[in-house]
Design a protein around this motif. Structure first.
Motif, PDB file in Angstrom:
ATOM      1  N   THR A 115       0.828  -1.197   0.000  1.00 44.97           N
ATOM      2  CA  THR A 115       0.000   0.000   0.000  1.00 44.97           C
ATOM      3  C   THR A 115       0.860   1.244   0.000  1.00 44.97           C
ATOM      4  O   THR A 115       0.600   2.211  -0.713  1.00 44.97           O
ATOM      5  N   GLN A 116       1.920   1.262   0.839  1.00 46.49           N
ATOM      6  CA  GLN A 116       2.790   2.413   0.939  1.00 46.49           C
ATOM      7  C   GLN A 116       3.574   2.635  -0.344  1.00 46.49           C
ATOM      8  O   GLN A 116       3.981   3.752  -0.642  1.00 46.49           O
ATOM      9  N   ALA A 117       3.798   1.549  -1.111  1.00 45.82           N
ATOM     10  CA  ALA A 117       4.605   1.675  -2.316  1.00 45.82           C
ATOM     11  C   ALA A 117       3.808   2.264  -3.472  1.00 45.82           C
ATOM     12  O   ALA A 117       4.379   2.708  -4.462  1.00 45.82           O
ATOM     13  N   GLN A 118       2.485   2.283  -3.395  1.00 51.50           N
ATOM     14  CA  GLN A 118       1.651   2.747  -4.481  1.00 51.50           C
ATOM     15  C   GLN A 118       1.653   4.270  -4.577  1.00 51.50           C
ATOM     16  O   GLN A 118       1.722   4.965  -3.570  1.00 51.50           O
ATOM     17  N   LEU A 119       1.537   4.752  -5.823  1.00 51.19           N
ATOM     18  CA  LEU A 119       1.377   6.182  -6.038  1.00 51.19           C
ATOM     19  C   LEU A 119      -0.109   6.505  -5.962  1.00 51.19           C
ATOM     20  O   LEU A 119      -0.947   5.752  -6.456  1.00 51.19           O
ATOM     21  N   THR A 120      -0.451   7.609  -5.330  1.00 54.59           N
ATOM     22  CA  THR A 120      -1.845   8.012  -5.196  1.00 54.59           C
ATOM     23  C   THR A 120      -2.035   9.389  -5.827  1.00 54.59           C
ATOM     24  O   THR A 120      -1.082  10.014  -6.290  1.00 54.59           O
ATOM     25  N   THR A 121      -3.268   9.848  -5.842  1.00 51.97           N
ATOM     26  CA  THR A 121      -3.573  11.148  -6.420  1.00 51.97           C
ATOM     27  C   THR A 121      -2.690  12.231  -5.812  1.00 51.97           C
ATOM     28  O   THR A 121      -2.549  12.320  -4.594  1.00 51.97           O
ATOM     29  N   ALA A 122      -2.095  13.056  -6.676  1.00 50.37           N
ATOM     30  CA  ALA A 122      -1.184  14.089  -6.207  1.00 50.37           C
ATOM     31  C   ALA A 122      -1.285  15.333  -7.082  1.00 50.37           C
ATOM     32  O   ALA A 122      -1.587  15.237  -8.284  1.00 50.37           O
ATOM     33  N   ILE A 123      -1.047  16.494  -6.474  1.00 53.43           N
ATOM     34  CA  ILE A 123      -1.056  17.769  -7.191  1.00 53.43           C
ATOM     35  C   ILE A 123       0.220  18.530  -6.839  1.00 53.43           C
ATOM     36  O   ILE A 123       0.501  18.770  -5.662  1.00 53.43           O
ATOM     37  N   LEU A 124       0.990  18.895  -7.839  1.00 49.16           N
ATOM     38  CA  LEU A 124       2.192  19.695  -7.630  1.00 49.16           C
ATOM     39  C   LEU A 124       1.880  21.142  -7.991  1.00 49.16           C
ATOM     40  O   LEU A 124       1.379  21.421  -9.083  1.00 49.16           O
ATOM     41  N   THR A 125       2.160  22.060  -7.072  1.00 49.18           N
ATOM     42  CA  THR A 125       1.892  23.474  -7.304  1.00 49.18           C
ATOM     43  C   THR A 125       3.210  24.222  -7.455  1.00 49.18           C
ATOM     44  O   THR A 125       4.051  24.201  -6.550  1.00 49.18           O
ATOM     45  N   TYR A 126       3.386  24.898  -8.596  1.00 50.84           N
ATOM     46  CA  TYR A 126       4.607  25.642  -8.878  1.00 50.84           C
ATOM     47  C   TYR A 126       4.536  27.061  -8.296  1.00 50.84           C
ATOM     48  O   TYR A 126       3.463  27.526  -7.888  1.00 50.84           O
ATOM     49  N   LYS A 127       5.674  27.717  -8.276  1.00 43.90           N
ATOM     50  CA  LYS A 127       5.759  29.051  -7.689  1.00 43.90           C
ATOM     51  C   LYS A 127       4.908  30.067  -8.435  1.00 43.90           C
ATOM     52  O   LYS A 127       4.455  31.053  -7.853  1.00 43.90           O
ATOM     53  N   ASP A 128       4.666  29.836  -9.724  1.00 48.21           N
ATOM     54  CA  ASP A 128       3.850  30.761 -10.498  1.00 48.21           C
ATOM     55  C   ASP A 128       2.361  30.419 -10.451  1.00 48.21           C
ATOM     56  O   ASP A 128       1.548  31.041 -11.137  1.00 48.21           O
ATOM     57  N   GLY A 129       2.005  29.410  -9.618  1.00 43.28           N
ATOM     58  CA  GLY A 129       0.604  29.030  -9.470  1.00 43.28           C
ATOM     59  C   GLY A 129       0.175  27.890 -10.371  1.00 43.28           C
ATOM     60  O   GLY A 129      -0.912  27.323 -10.197  1.00 43.28           O
ATOM     61  N   LYS A 130       0.989  27.542 -11.348  1.00 38.23           N
ATOM     62  CA  LYS A 130       0.667  26.439 -12.244  1.00 38.23           C
ATOM     63  C   LYS A 130       0.628  25.120 -11.465  1.00 38.23           C
ATOM     64  O   LYS A 130       1.413  24.913 -10.549  1.00 38.23           O
ATOM     65  N   GLN A 131      -0.309  24.252 -11.837  1.00 39.52           N
ATOM     66  CA  GLN A 131      -0.456  22.972 -11.131  1.00 39.52           C
ATOM     67  C   GLN A 131      -0.324  21.801 -12.099  1.00 39.52           C
ATOM     68  O   GLN A 131      -0.719  21.884 -13.260  1.00 39.52           O
ATOM     69  N   LEU A 132       0.215  20.722 -11.564  1.00 39.02           N
ATOM     70  CA  LEU A 132       0.379  19.484 -12.315  1.00 39.02           C
ATOM     71  C   LEU A 132      -0.361  18.393 -11.536  1.00 39.02           C
ATOM     72  O   LEU A 132      -0.076  18.152 -10.363  1.00 39.02           O
ATOM     73  N   ILE A 133      -1.333  17.758 -12.180  1.00 39.50           N
ATOM     74  CA  ILE A 133      -2.162  16.750 -11.506  1.00 39.50           C
ATOM     75  C   ILE A 133      -1.811  15.363 -12.027  1.00 39.50           C
ATOM     76  O   ILE A 133      -1.678  15.158 -13.232  1.00 39.50           O
ATOM     77  N   GLY A 134      -1.652  14.428 -11.112  1.00 34.84           N
ATOM     78  CA  GLY A 134      -1.324  13.069 -11.528  1.00 34.84           C
ATOM     79  C   GLY A 134      -1.260  12.128 -10.348  1.00 34.84           C
ATOM     80  O   GLY A 134      -2.113  12.171  -9.455  1.00 34.84           O
ATOM     81  N   LEU A 135      -0.241  11.270 -10.315  1.00 32.22           N
ATOM     82  CA  LEU A 135      -0.047  10.278  -9.254  1.00 32.22           C
ATOM     83  C   LEU A 135       1.341  10.478  -8.649  1.00 32.22           C
ATOM     84  O   LEU A 135       2.319  10.682  -9.367  1.00 32.22           O
ATOM     85  N   GLY A 136       1.420  10.402  -7.330  1.00 33.88           N
ATOM     86  CA  GLY A 136       2.728  10.602  -6.722  1.00 33.88           C
ATOM     87  C   GLY A 136       2.782  10.210  -5.259  1.00 33.88           C
ATOM     88  O   GLY A 136       1.780   9.792  -4.673  1.00 33.88           O
ATOM     89  N   LYS A 137       3.955  10.365  -4.673  1.00 34.91           N
ATOM     90  CA  LYS A 137       4.160  10.138  -3.248  1.00 34.91           C
ATOM     91  C   LYS A 137       5.448  10.840  -2.821  1.00 34.91           C
ATOM     92  O   LYS A 137       6.335  11.111  -3.638  1.00 34.91           O
ATOM     93  N   ILE A 138       5.545  11.145  -1.535  1.00 33.71           N
ATOM     94  CA  ILE A 138       6.743  11.754  -0.989  1.00 33.71           C
ATOM     95  C   ILE A 138       7.752  10.659  -0.673  1.00 33.71           C
ATOM     96  O   ILE A 138       7.451   9.689   0.022  1.00 33.71           O
ATOM     97  N   ARG A 139       8.966  10.798  -1.192  1.00 30.37           N
ATOM     98  CA  ARG A 139      10.020   9.827  -0.938  1.00 30.37           C
ATOM     99  C   ARG A 139      10.749  10.186   0.349  1.00 30.37           C
ATOM    100  O   ARG A 139      10.663  11.315   0.838  1.00 30.37           O
TER     101      ARG A 139
END
Length: 204
Positions: A19-43
């Motif tokens: 379960t911990q190894a799986q990537l889940t829904t994630a949103i990356l927010t850039y300094k200019d406000g742009k967002q990237l939506i996908g799958l991720g996890k904190i390493r």
């Protein structure tokens, strides 16, 4: 009986690891406000393993280029940010727990061992061991350049009363409540609420 107990623990451990190894829904927010939506996890390294779709190859993103990573954890959506830690010169990737005039952050580090004694079906005592995450707590007042470490849930952690008394010295009534153990480390959210309601100065 011992074999069954060992087998059960092994299955639970493997399920948790998967379960911990799986990537889940994630949103990356850039300094200019742009967002990237996908799958991720904190390493463990503090970087974000991320990919846009399941078919894509995952890449590592750092907080040098983004301001926040929002990741779906088992207990809900969590906002991760990077903050400088007061008195160390180092930076930490922390969870945003409560935001306001005083903001509360935390981190989850490696687990520590827990042990307890419980009887088996024959009334004999035996010891079960497990693990629990180490939670480190940090606070930051508006305008402060760094976060202050308030200790962890470990048995041997830094002196919470001493740290809290120094940090909230501008609010004597709160310091007294902490010294009298009206508020303890587990009451950090209540402590911040009290400070904001009773002692925080509105600088606007």
């Amino acid at each position: 009986m011992k074999y069954l107990f060992f087998l059960t623990c092994t299955v639970v451990l493997l399920a948790t690891t998967c379960t911990q190894a799986q990537l889940t829904t994630a949103i990356l927010t850039y300094k200019d406000g742009k967002q990237l939506i996908g799958l991720g996890k904190i390493r463990a390294s503090g970087k974000i393993k991320f990919k846009k779709t399941k078919k894509d190859k995952a890449q590592n993103y750092s907080f040098d280029s983004i301001t926040r990573a929002t990741v779906y954890e088992p207990y809900g959506m969590v906002h991760y940010v990077r903050r400088k830690v007061s008195g160390t010169g180092n930076y930490a990737i922390v969870e945003l727990v409560k935001q306001g005039k005083v903001t509360l952050y935390r981190t989850y580090d490696r687990s520590y061992r827990t042990m307890r004694s419980e009887p088996d079906q024959f009334g004999n005592g035996f010891v079960m061991s497990g693990s629990a995450p180490i939670k480190n707590y940090y606070v930051q007042k508006e305008g402060e350049p760094a976060i202050t470490h308030f200790g962890s849930n470990q048995l041997f952690s830094k002196n919470f009363k001493k740290t809290a008394a120094a940090y909230f010295e501008d609010c004597p009534v709160l310091v007294q409540k902490i010294q009298d153990k009206v508020y303890r480390k587990r009451d950090l959210k209540a402590i911040l609420t009290f400070y904001i309601d009773e002692c925080a100065v509105d600088t606007e």
